[in-house]
Design a protein around this motif. Structure first.
Motif, PDB file in Angstrom:
ATOM      1  N   VAL A  90       0.809  -1.230   0.000  1.00  0.00           N
ATOM      2  CA  VAL A  90       0.000   0.000   0.000  1.00  0.00           C
ATOM      3  C   VAL A  90       0.836   1.272   0.000  1.00  0.00           C
ATOM      4  CG1 VAL A  90      -1.872  -1.200   1.179  1.00  0.00           C
ATOM      5  CG2 VAL A  90      -0.216   0.086   2.543  1.00  0.00           C
ATOM      6  N   GLY A  91       2.157   1.174   0.276  1.00  0.00           N
ATOM      7  CA  GLY A  91       3.015   2.351   0.265  1.00  0.00           C
ATOM      8  C   GLY A  91       2.832   3.224   1.503  1.00  0.00           C
TER       9      GLY A  91
ATOM     10  N   LEU B 215      -6.424 -10.121   2.065  1.00  0.00           N
ATOM     11  CA  LEU B 215      -7.405  -9.244   1.416  1.00  0.00           C
ATOM     12  C   LEU B 215      -6.717  -8.096   0.675  1.00  0.00           C
ATOM     13  CD1 LEU B 215     -10.553  -9.332   1.337  1.00  0.00           C
ATOM     14  CD2 LEU B 215      -9.462 -10.941   2.920  1.00  0.00           C
ATOM     15  N   SER B 216      -5.655  -7.548   1.261  1.00  0.00           N
ATOM     16  CA  SER B 216      -4.930  -6.467   0.579  1.00  0.00           C
ATOM     17  C   SER B 216      -4.331  -6.965  -0.725  1.00  0.00           C
ATOM     18  CB  SER B 216      -3.827  -5.911   1.492  1.00  0.00           C
ATOM     19  OG  SER B 216      -4.368  -5.345   2.661  1.00  0.00           O
TER      20      SER B 216
ATOM     21  N   SER C  87      -9.315   1.220  -0.917  1.00  0.00           N
ATOM     22  CA  SER C  87     -10.205   0.070  -0.680  1.00  0.00           C
ATOM     23  C   SER C  87      -9.465  -1.016   0.096  1.00  0.00           C
ATOM     24  CB  SER C  87     -10.712  -0.496  -2.011  1.00  0.00           C
ATOM     25  OG  SER C  87     -11.440   0.474  -2.725  1.00  0.00           O
ATOM     26  N   ALA C  88      -8.213  -1.255  -0.284  1.00  0.00           N
ATOM     27  CA  ALA C  88      -7.422  -2.288   0.383  1.00  0.00           C
ATOM     28  C   ALA C  88      -7.204  -1.939   1.851  1.00  0.00           C
ATOM     29  CB  ALA C  88      -6.076  -2.460  -0.321  1.00  0.00           C
TER      30      ALA C  88
ATOM     31  N   GLU D 267      -3.711  -6.824  -6.199  1.00  0.00           N
ATOM     32  CA  GLU D 267      -2.995  -7.589  -7.220  1.00  0.00           C
ATOM     33  C   GLU D 267      -3.902  -8.447  -8.092  1.00  0.00           C
ATOM     34  OE1 GLU D 267       0.098  -6.949  -7.706  1.00  0.00           O
ATOM     35  OE2 GLU D 267       0.308  -5.709  -5.902  1.00  0.00           O
ATOM     36  N   VAL D 268      -5.007  -8.914  -7.539  1.00  0.00           N
ATOM     37  CA  VAL D 268      -5.897  -9.804  -8.291  1.00  0.00           C
ATOM     38  C   VAL D 268      -7.071  -9.038  -8.887  1.00  0.00           C
ATOM     39  CG1 VAL D 268      -7.359 -11.866  -8.173  1.00  0.00           C
ATOM     40  CG2 VAL D 268      -5.226 -11.770  -6.855  1.00  0.00           C
ATOM     41  N   TRP D 269      -7.696  -8.203  -8.068  1.00  0.00           N
ATOM     42  CA  TRP D 269      -8.891  -7.486  -8.526  1.00  0.00           C
ATOM     43  C   TRP D 269      -8.583  -6.064  -9.006  1.00  0.00           C
ATOM     44  CZ3 TRP D 269     -11.103  -9.257  -3.238  1.00  0.00           C
ATOM     45  CH2 TRP D 269     -11.392 -10.621  -3.302  1.00  0.00           C
TER      46      TRP D 269
END
Length: 544
Positions: free
Chosen positions: A35-36, A179-180, A193-194, A185-187
């Motif tokens: 997420v940085g 979830l992150s 949101s993450a 990476e997937v969605w």
């Protein structure tokens, strides 16, 4: 047998606390990679208000419940124990619901304390509101869970608390990271949101811990009820009287536990605006804030966790020595506590100062190394203050002077509030670190004076120890500098592998030098001999 069980329970609980804290530190490394620093800033916008509301919703009552259940069990007043437990669950359910409602519906006004519509940073008010509301759900469970933990601890059963703490942390971390990863990476979702969904991990982790506690309660329910039925009848104590006694003990503990969240709240409400006043862009200010309040902060908590975990087992002995007016034992135990803190925290902080760039670069991101490395270099010494503050406030509880902890914390917070913005405008982002350091120093000065006066405690010996530990730390620092600079010629900080290699080799060399000096001199044996007998043997061989 009772003392043996108590020591075993204390060791289990201490180990679980240490494991939970380390897990809570380690997960931030992969989370930040996803997420940085801007994501960490958003995480802080949600987590800091949640921490404050959580403390307000519990008011330290679960800890006090543990103490008073133990007291009434000793008096064989098991009916009062059950009444206190049932009423505690009801009270914590109500306060948790109230705290959740307030945090959920006040999310936008709270978010506007950190951000405004004119901000051009990576995070918007709506992002912060979403994050705050997601984490607020945990307030529905955690106060109840904490009360059940206090109930078990009052019976001397540390296992349920220890296991549930580790389960809570593991479930929360797995939820956050999985979830992150899926969202980003997937969605191909947004960072906001993450982070927001990750905050819901506090609820999921608490739910997992609550299930563990309920299973323990069901397993032991029959024996507890049987104890209650066979107990002789006692005078019924009014709940009002019980809670008055509970709050008198719990409120100071609760307020002192808010120290770091309150310091960070001041940063959240003033850091970004002060940074923009001196020419930083809002996005850059948020990156510094994320590094300061999360990434770098987690790193300096490593020596804090080690030092406090090693020293907190001494607190019960301090309480007993003070109560029985055994001042010789009290002097020895307080000295031992200070020695352990300084023995670990001083060299660890020095190592973080000298290896700030490679430590941050290898564990977080090389692209942020200029921001994180600089902050870590100045923030590392504050780890010593955090360690001393945490243990010294416990010492004040041991000598029944916890009200001075509240006074000391108020003085430190007042300084932080008044000087945080001026310090940032004078010194840049480092100003926030300096304001925190000075605030904690003022608080610690008051607490040390209180321990010296009411302990009573003489600081002459510990000052001599400080000089010796400082000397060994300085020699260790020279070794670290030589190794770091030598490796830096061949391994520039351009890859994480290089940064990690410099960190590991320099840390290993510094640790080896420090342990060699402290073991050969006998210092390690004198401070840690009771915990690690081989150190005493080393000392004996060295002096033969």
């Amino acid at each position: 047998m009772l003392d043996k069980n108590l020591l075993r329970g204390t060791a289990i609980l201490t180990a679980s606390i240490f494991i939970s804290k380390i897990l809570g530190i380690i997960y931030i490394f992969p989370f930040q990679a996803m997420v940085g620093l801007e994501g960490l800033a958003l995480y802080t916008y949600g987590y800091n208000p949640y921490t404050i509301f959580l403390s307000l919703s519990t008011l330290g009552i679960p800890i006090a419940i543990s103490k008073f259940i133990s007291k009434y069990n000793a008096l064989e007043d098991h009916q009062t124990v059950q009444r206190l437990f049932r009423s505690g669950i009801i009270v914590m359910s109500i306060t948790g619901l109230v705290a959740f409602s307030l945090l959920f519906f006040l999310a936008e006004p709270i978010a506007r304390q950190f951000l405004n519509t004119d901000d051009l940073g990576s995070n918007s008010i709506s992002d912060a509101v979403f994050t705050i509301r997601m984490v607020s759900t945990a307030l529905l469970i955690i106060p109840i869970m904490a009360s059940i933990r206090g109930y078990f601890q009052g019976f001397g059963m540390m296992g349920p608390t220890a296991i549930s703490q580790v389960i809570e942390q593991l479930v929360r971390i797995v939820f956050i990271l999985v979830l992150s990863f899926l969202i980003l990476e997937v969605w191909n979702g947004e960072i906001s949101s993450a982070v927001g969904v990750a905050m819901f991990g506090a609820f999921v982790g608490a739910a997992g811990a609550l299930i563990v506690l309920i299973l323990y309660y069901v397993k032991n329910k029959d024996s507890l009820i049987k104890m209650n039925e066979t107990a002789p009848a006692k005078e019924k104590i009014p709940l009002k009287k019980m809670y008055k006694e509970l709050l008198s003990y719990a409120l100071p503990i609760s307020f002192v536990g808010l120290a770091i969240p309150l310091y960070q709240w001041i940063d959240l409400t003033s850091f970004n605006s002060a940074m923009t006043q001196v020419g930083y862009a809002m996005e850059e200010a948020e990156m510094y804030l994320g590094a300061f309040t999360q990434a770098v902060h987690k790193l300096i908590l490593i020596p804090v966790s080690i030092a406090t975990a090693m020293s907190l087992t001494i607190i019960p002995t301090v309480t007993k020595a003070f109560t029985t007016k055994d001042y010789d034992t009290l002097q020895k135990q307080i000295t031992q506590t200070f020695q352990i803190i300084l023995f670990f925290a001083l060299p660890a902080s020095a190592g973080l100062i000298l290896l700030s760039d490679s430590a941050y670069g290898s564990l977080y991101s090389l692209s942020d190394i200029q921001i994180g490395g600089e902050l870590l270099r100045y923030y590392a010494p504050v780890a010593i203050l955090f360690s001393l503050f945490a243990v010294c406030t416990s010492l004040l509880q041991g000598i029944d002077r916890q009200k001075f902890s509240v006074i000391a914390l108020f003085v430190g917070l007042l300084f932080k509030y008044l000087f945080n913005t001026p310090f940032i405008t004078w010194f840049g982002p480092i100003g926030a670190v300096l304001a925190t350091g000075v605030g904690y120093s003022l608080s610690l000065g008051i607490i040390l004076w209180t321990i010296g006066k009411y302990g009573p405690y003489n600081y002459k010996f510990i000052l001599k120890r400080l000089l010796l530990i400082g000397m060994f730390t300085a020699i260790m620092g020279i070794v670290v500098i030589l190794i770091r600079n030598g490796l830096g010629i061949f391994l520039p900080l351009e890859t994480k592998v290089n940064a990690f290699t410099i960190l590991i080799v320099s840390t290993t060399a510094g640790l080896a030098a420090y342990m060699f000096l402290t073991i050969r001199s006998g210092l390690a044996g004198q401070i840690l001999g009771q915990r690690f007998n081989f150190l005493k043997k080393k000392k004996q061989r060295a002096t033969q």
